[in-house]
Design an enzyme around this catalytic site. Structure first.
Site, PDB file in Angstrom:
ATOM      1  N   LYS A  36       0.851  -1.202   0.000  1.00  0.00           N
ATOM      2  CA  LYS A  36       0.000   0.000   0.000  1.00  0.00           C
ATOM      3  C   LYS A  36       0.882   1.247   0.000  1.00  0.00           C
ATOM      4  O   LYS A  36       0.615   2.221  -0.708  1.00  0.00           O
ATOM      5  CB  LYS A  36      -0.949  -0.016   1.203  1.00  0.00           C
ATOM      6  CG  LYS A  36      -2.083  -1.020   1.002  1.00  0.00           C
ATOM      7  CD  LYS A  36      -2.856  -1.327   2.254  1.00  0.00           C
ATOM      8  CE  LYS A  36      -3.818  -2.484   1.957  1.00  0.00           C
ATOM      9  NZ  LYS A  36      -4.514  -2.999   3.117  1.00  0.00           N
ATOM     10  N   GLN A  83      -5.223  -2.006   9.227  1.00  0.00           N
ATOM     11  CA  GLN A  83      -5.007  -3.334   8.648  1.00  0.00           C
ATOM     12  C   GLN A  83      -5.604  -4.413   9.556  1.00  0.00           C
ATOM     13  O   GLN A  83      -5.282  -4.471  10.745  1.00  0.00           O
ATOM     14  CB  GLN A  83      -3.500  -3.545   8.459  1.00  0.00           C
ATOM     15  CG  GLN A  83      -3.140  -4.787   7.673  1.00  0.00           C
ATOM     16  CD  GLN A  83      -3.601  -4.732   6.229  1.00  0.00           C
ATOM     17  OE1 GLN A  83      -3.460  -3.726   5.541  1.00  0.00           O
ATOM     18  NE2 GLN A  83      -4.172  -5.830   5.755  1.00  0.00           N
ATOM     19  N   ASP A 117     -11.734   2.066   3.045  1.00  0.00           N
ATOM     20  CA  ASP A 117     -11.999   0.633   2.888  1.00  0.00           C
ATOM     21  C   ASP A 117     -13.502   0.380   2.699  1.00  0.00           C
ATOM     22  O   ASP A 117     -13.909  -0.715   2.336  1.00  0.00           O
ATOM     23  CB  ASP A 117     -11.559  -0.119   4.159  1.00  0.00           C
ATOM     24  CG  ASP A 117     -10.217  -0.807   3.992  1.00  0.00           C
ATOM     25  OD1 ASP A 117      -9.839  -1.069   2.848  1.00  0.00           O
ATOM     26  OD2 ASP A 117      -9.564  -1.071   5.021  1.00  0.00           O
TER      27      ASP A 117
END
Ligand code: NAP
Length: 283
Positions: free
Chosen positions: A52, A96, A119
């Site tokens: 990322k 995460q 997300d």
């Protein structure tokens, strides 16, 4: 032999578009910023976070990483999220998952401002997706849709079968196919006669988490097969939920693992962060 859908190629195209739009924003003095929080030392999470970071650098974003020890408390984590919610340089926040035991993932997701929830896991964004009025789409299912669009594979009127009903992949995947007028069936571990259902699919999406679970006898001749799985085979080698070697001779198009859905997830994350930045800057 089926058409092999090249996720790396489509991902590169999406990221290039993001890079060009980021250059345009730079002319106005605006730079999108993504904060990634990683708690503990899960090796798979570390690989994802590094990827990322690299993607952010490639498209010209500000990228900040917060690597916290596994001993981090819920209060400490929530306080960092709050700080980032108020940080003007940061447009997108990602925590995460999975988090180490003892930390409440749901509470962390709900603490992220829906405007910075790139997300698209926050209940507000999930609800918006349900009604078809959304700012961000969840990265993996949206990545699948990008691939279908890029290869001009129509969804309208097709029988779409999704195997798996997780909140991250299966459910939103079904919703996105429905938004594009597919006739969608969602299957799961309690589905009876699964192969009878999957054999009806014009578009079959596998998001199960079991290596090579989808065998050729489960696939209709000429179907489009999308493999979301990221599994390890008996030799520890990365593979998908689909028995690629045998299924590829039966279907019309298929995504490989690696090099299929995987690269798309990060590309959509970049797209979502750019969008968050534009929304927050009214441009
Ligand atoms: P998950 O939360 O474990 O969900 C798995 C789903 O598969 C569940 O809904 C489960 O049904 C269903 N399932 C399990 N066994 C089944 C069976 N025998 N028959 C039919 N359905 C069955 O997994 P996930 O997070 O959705 O991830 C799925 C896969 O995608 C994993 O390999 C993961 O690593 C991969 N993934 C890849 C990306 C990417 O970027 N490419 C992103 C996310 C996930 P129940 O609900 O009944 O238990």
């Amino acid at each position: 032999m089926a058409l092999i859908i090249d996720g790396k190629k489509v991902s590169a195209e999406v990221k290039e578009q993001v890079r060009l739009e980021t250059l345009e924003l730079a002319k106005k003095g605006i730079k999108p910023g993504l904060a990634v929080i990683i708690v503990g030392d899960d090796p798979a999470s570390r690989v994802y976070v590094n990827n990322k970071k690299k993607a952010c650098e490639a498209v010209g974003f500000l990228s900040r990483e917060y690597a916290l020890p596994a001993t981090t408390t819920q209060e400490e984590l929530l306080s960092l999220v709050e700080e980032l919610n108020n940080d003007k340089e940061i447009n997108g926040i990602l925590c995460q998952l999975p988090l180490p035991k003892g930390l409440d993932e749901k509470a962390v997701i709900e603490a992220i401002s829906p405007l910075k929830d790139v997300d698209a896991f926050h209940a507000i964004n999930v609800g918006k997706i349900m009604i078809g009025d959304y700012d961000f789409l969840p990265c993996t299912p949206a990545g699948v849709m990008e691939m279908l669009h890029s290869y001009k594979i129509p969804v309208e009127g097709k029988n779409c079968v999704v195997i798996g009903r997780s909140n991250i992949v299966g459910k939103p995947m079904a919703m996105l196919l429905l938004h594009e007028n597919g006739t969608v069936t969602v299957t799961h571990s309690r589905t009876k006669n699964l192969a009878d259902v999957t054999r009806e699919a014009d578009i079959l999406v596998a998001a199960i988490g079991k290596p090579k679970f989808v065998t050729a006898d489960m696939v209709k001749e000429g179907a489009v097969v999308i493999d979301v799985g990221m599994d390890r085979d008996e030799n520890g080698k990365l593979c998908g939920d689909v028995d690629f070697e045998n299924v590829k001779d039966k279907c019309s198009a298929i995504t490989p693992v690696p090099g299929g859905v995987g690269p798309m997830t990060i590309a959509v994350l970049m797209k979502n962060t750019l969008k968050a930045c534009k929304i927050q800057n009214n441009c």
